[in-house]
Scaffold this motif. Structure first.
Motif, PDB file in Angstrom:
ATOM      1  N   THR A 268      40.042  50.123  43.233  1.00  0.00           N
ATOM      2  CA  THR A 268      40.962  49.053  43.632  1.00  0.00           C
ATOM      3  C   THR A 268      40.197  47.776  43.957  1.00  0.00           C
ATOM      4  O   THR A 268      40.513  46.700  43.436  1.00  0.00           O
ATOM      5  CB  THR A 268      41.777  49.467  44.870  1.00  0.00           C
ATOM      6  N   TYR A 269      39.173  47.909  44.825  1.00  0.00           N
ATOM      7  CA  TYR A 269      38.507  46.688  45.247  1.00  0.00           C
ATOM      8  C   TYR A 269      37.579  46.126  44.175  1.00  0.00           C
ATOM      9  O   TYR A 269      37.311  44.928  44.170  1.00  0.00           O
ATOM     10  CB  TYR A 269      37.863  46.868  46.627  1.00  0.00           C
ATOM     11  N   ALA A 270      37.174  46.978  43.219  1.00  0.00           N
ATOM     12  CA  ALA A 270      36.452  46.443  42.063  1.00  0.00           C
ATOM     13  C   ALA A 270      37.388  45.558  41.232  1.00  0.00           C
ATOM     14  O   ALA A 270      37.005  44.463  40.791  1.00  0.00           O
ATOM     15  CB  ALA A 270      35.907  47.587  41.208  1.00  0.00           C
ATOM     16  N   ILE A 271      38.628  46.018  41.046  1.00  0.00           N
ATOM     17  CA  ILE A 271      39.608  45.223  40.292  1.00  0.00           C
ATOM     18  C   ILE A 271      39.897  43.910  41.019  1.00  0.00           C
ATOM     19  O   ILE A 271      39.907  42.832  40.419  1.00  0.00           O
ATOM     20  CB  ILE A 271      40.920  46.018  40.079  1.00  0.00           C
ATOM     21  N   VAL A 272      40.107  44.019  42.356  1.00  0.00           N
ATOM     22  CA  VAL A 272      40.406  42.818  43.153  1.00  0.00           C
ATOM     23  C   VAL A 272      39.270  41.805  43.010  1.00  0.00           C
ATOM     24  O   VAL A 272      39.497  40.610  42.782  1.00  0.00           O
ATOM     25  CB  VAL A 272      40.623  43.198  44.638  1.00  0.00           C
ATOM     26  N   PHE A 273      38.021  42.295  43.099  1.00  0.00           N
ATOM     27  CA  PHE A 273      36.848  41.428  42.999  1.00  0.00           C
ATOM     28  C   PHE A 273      36.800  40.739  41.637  1.00  0.00           C
ATOM     29  O   PHE A 273      36.626  39.518  41.546  1.00  0.00           O
ATOM     30  CB  PHE A 273      35.586  42.273  43.216  1.00  0.00           C
ATOM     31  N   LEU A 274      37.022  41.531  40.581  1.00  0.00           N
ATOM     32  CA  LEU A 274      36.986  41.004  39.220  1.00  0.00           C
ATOM     33  C   LEU A 274      38.033  39.903  39.024  1.00  0.00           C
ATOM     34  O   LEU A 274      37.743  38.828  38.481  1.00  0.00           O
ATOM     35  CB  LEU A 274      37.251  42.145  38.236  1.00  0.00           C
ATOM     36  N   PHE A 275      39.249  40.169  39.506  1.00  0.00           N
ATOM     37  CA  PHE A 275      40.324  39.174  39.327  1.00  0.00           C
ATOM     38  C   PHE A 275      40.040  37.896  40.110  1.00  0.00           C
ATOM     39  O   PHE A 275      40.363  36.816  39.654  1.00  0.00           O
ATOM     40  CB  PHE A 275      41.680  39.782  39.706  1.00  0.00           C
ATOM     41  N   LYS A 276      39.438  38.043  41.306  1.00  0.00           N
ATOM     42  CA  LYS A 276      39.096  36.857  42.108  1.00  0.00           C
ATOM     43  C   LYS A 276      38.061  36.004  41.372  1.00  0.00           C
ATOM     44  O   LYS A 276      38.146  34.772  41.360  1.00  0.00           O
ATOM     45  CB  LYS A 276      38.527  37.294  43.469  1.00  0.00           C
ATOM     46  N   ARG A 277      37.070  36.673  40.750  1.00  0.00           N
ATOM     47  CA  ARG A 277      36.029  35.952  40.025  1.00  0.00           C
ATOM     48  C   ARG A 277      36.624  35.172  38.860  1.00  0.00           C
ATOM     49  O   ARG A 277      36.308  34.000  38.645  1.00  0.00           O
ATOM     50  CB  ARG A 277      34.969  36.934  39.484  1.00  0.00           C
ATOM     51  N   ILE A 278      37.497  35.856  38.098  1.00  0.00           N
ATOM     52  CA  ILE A 278      38.101  35.199  36.936  1.00  0.00           C
ATOM     53  C   ILE A 278      39.026  34.076  37.397  1.00  0.00           C
ATOM     54  O   ILE A 278      39.083  33.011  36.762  1.00  0.00           O
ATOM     55  CB  ILE A 278      38.842  36.231  36.057  1.00  0.00           C
ATOM     56  N   GLU A 279      39.715  34.286  38.530  1.00  0.00           N
ATOM     57  CA  GLU A 279      40.602  33.244  39.052  1.00  0.00           C
ATOM     58  C   GLU A 279      39.810  31.971  39.353  1.00  0.00           C
ATOM     59  O   GLU A 279      40.240  30.866  39.038  1.00  0.00           O
ATOM     60  CB  GLU A 279      41.301  33.758  40.316  1.00  0.00           C
ATOM     61  N   LYS A 280      38.661  32.156  39.957  1.00  0.00           N
ATOM     62  CA  LYS A 280      37.797  31.008  40.246  1.00  0.00           C
ATOM     63  C   LYS A 280      37.431  30.266  38.977  1.00  0.00           C
ATOM     64  O   LYS A 280      37.423  29.044  38.925  1.00  0.00           O
ATOM     65  CB  LYS A 280      36.516  31.501  40.937  1.00  0.00           C
TER      66      LYS A 280
END
Lengths: 229, 227
Positions: free
Chosen positions: B208-220
């Protein structure tokens, strides 16, 4: 349209059980949500840490795993701990209690965030004014903070309820006789699984649609003192 | 607590996690292919287009995923002769196919609704400006609406990906050996109930938190011009 072969009453019994487990889980979720948001907004670092841990962990784990952990895991854990101290005990959680605990615990985390947002959207001047009027902390919470926060929390809590009532279908996996499990019984007995599962899905859809209507009425009612924008 | 049980079975659990990720990815990709046209249909003024889209979204968001799964996996049995005639019974007999189909239809509905909201949130002024520049409808959609809508939808889509990944645990109920399914099988052999479930929960937490981290990076990255 549907030939129910006399199983309609069974499904209705299941629907009541679904509502019962849904409502009791929602009650627990609301209590945990109030407690959790209070902890998150407090100045006590330990309380903040615990509340953050609670919401972070719950949102990272599937509902099914938490349900199985509560129903099968917790009794075994308590028995093992008791055995270590030389006590031989047997603990059985009933499915209704395990379901309510698990679902309530999960959606308590979601309502924590809803309440936190609602409390934060109230202007600090409101509480300062209450203090200036000589209100104590609990009185100003009850008379000033809570009534205003409920208005902001209502849309979010409505969403939590609609996701929660669908999540109660999982409790059938630990053999609680709610709509889903009653449907399985009817489907197996009649060899018409599609008919019965489809009918049950329409009952769930009905619950969702009624909840949507009640929610929009409730929001109108809660906003009746606020000028339309 | 028996930590050795957890340690010994970790490779099996990781294998289950692999199936969890595989099903998640497959459903997400097909779901996205369904979601975009459905979102556009939902915004149409033609009742032949928006009504089916509305019904699809309402049904799949308004009923539990578990029932959708059972409806496809067990319910298809009721139409066995018809499905056999069409040559589709071989597919519907497979739990894997039914699981992915249910998850795909479910995430398709949620994603369509996210995407519809994002398209609606694109400021009208942007579209008017593009029109004034002489852009056609398709060009406006491709150059103005779509890029903005993707940026607006991204955080909500990230939530949907997390929910879908966790929802794949339900396929264990129709006999698939994903992370949850494997955990159940190990427990029935070792009786290490809470040890294995806690380890399983930790693995889900990590994903879960790997996905959250990945999406935050791409959002940036998507919003880097705004910084």
């Amino acid at each position: 349209m549907f030939d129910l072969k006399g199983y309609g009453g069974l499904l209705l019994d299941g629907l009541w059980m679904t509502l019962a487990v849904g409502l009791s889980s929602m009650l627990l979720a609301l209590l945990l949500g109030l407690l959790g948001s209070w902890a998150k907004l407090s100045r006590n670092p330990i309380a903040v840490w615990f509340a953050d841990l609670y919401t972070t962990v719950v949102r990272g784990i599937p509902e099914l795993i938490l349900l199985l952990l509560v129903y099968f895991g917790i009794p075994t854990l308590i028995q093992d701990i008791a055995a270590r101290f030389g006590h031989d005990i047997t603990i059985n959680l009933n499915p209704f209690m395990a379901g309510t605990l698990a679902i309530g615990f999960i959606y308590g985390a979601f309502s924590t965030e809803v309440f936190r947002g609602a409390f934060m959207s109230i202007a600090p001047g409101q509480l300062e004014a209450a203090k200036a009027m000589g209100m104590g902390r609990s009185l100003s919470f009850r008379r000033i903070l809570l009534p205003q926060a409920m208005r902001f929390a209502l849309p979010g809590l409505g969403n939590v309820w609609m996701v929660l009532i669908k999540a109660t279908a999982l409790v059938s996996i630990i053999q609680l006789d709610e709509l889903m499990r009653k449907t399985k019984i009817a489907a197996n007995a009649t060899h018409e699984p599609f008919t019965f599962y489809f009918l049950a899905s329409l009952l769930y859809l009905g619950l969702t649609i009624i909840s949507m209507l009640v929610q929009s009425r409730a929001e109108c009612w809660a906003n009746r003192g606020v000028a339309e924008r | 607590m028996e930590f050795s049980v957890v340690w010994d079975n970790l490779p099996k659990l990781l294998q289950g996690a692999q199936l969890t990720l595989e099903i998640t990815l497959l459903s997400l990709m097909i779901g996205l292919v369904i979601a975009v046209p459905v979102a556009l249909m939902r915004r149409s003024k033609n009742p032949l287009l928006w009504m089916p889209a509305y019904g699809y979204i309402l049904y799949f968001r308004g009923t539990p995923l578990l029932i959708q799964l059972f409806l496809i996996y067990y319910g298809s049995g009721q139409f066995r002769p018809e499905l056999s005639d069409l040559g589709l019974w071989g597919l519907f007999r497979e739990a894997y196919f039914c699981g992915v189909l249910a998850l795909t239809l479910n995430t398709g509905a949620y994603t369509a609704e996210i995407f519809r909201g994002a398209i609606q949130a694109v400021p009208a002024g942007d579209v008017e400006a593009a029109k004034a520049c002489g852009m056609g409808r398709i060009l406006i959609f491709r150059r103005i609406i779509l890029p903005k809508a993707i940026r607006l939808a991204w955080p909500m889509y990230g939530n949907e990906v997390v929910f879908l990944m966790q929802a794949t645990s339900l396929v264990s109920v129709i006999t698939l050996l994903d992370l949850t399914g494997i955990a159940g099988r190990i427990i029935s052999k070792t009786f290490a109930v809470y040890e294995i479930y806690i380890m399983t929960a930790l693995l889900y937490l990590a994903i879960t938190y790997a996905i959250v981290f990945l999406f935050k990076r791409i959002e940036k990255r998507l919003n880097r011009h705004l910084a």
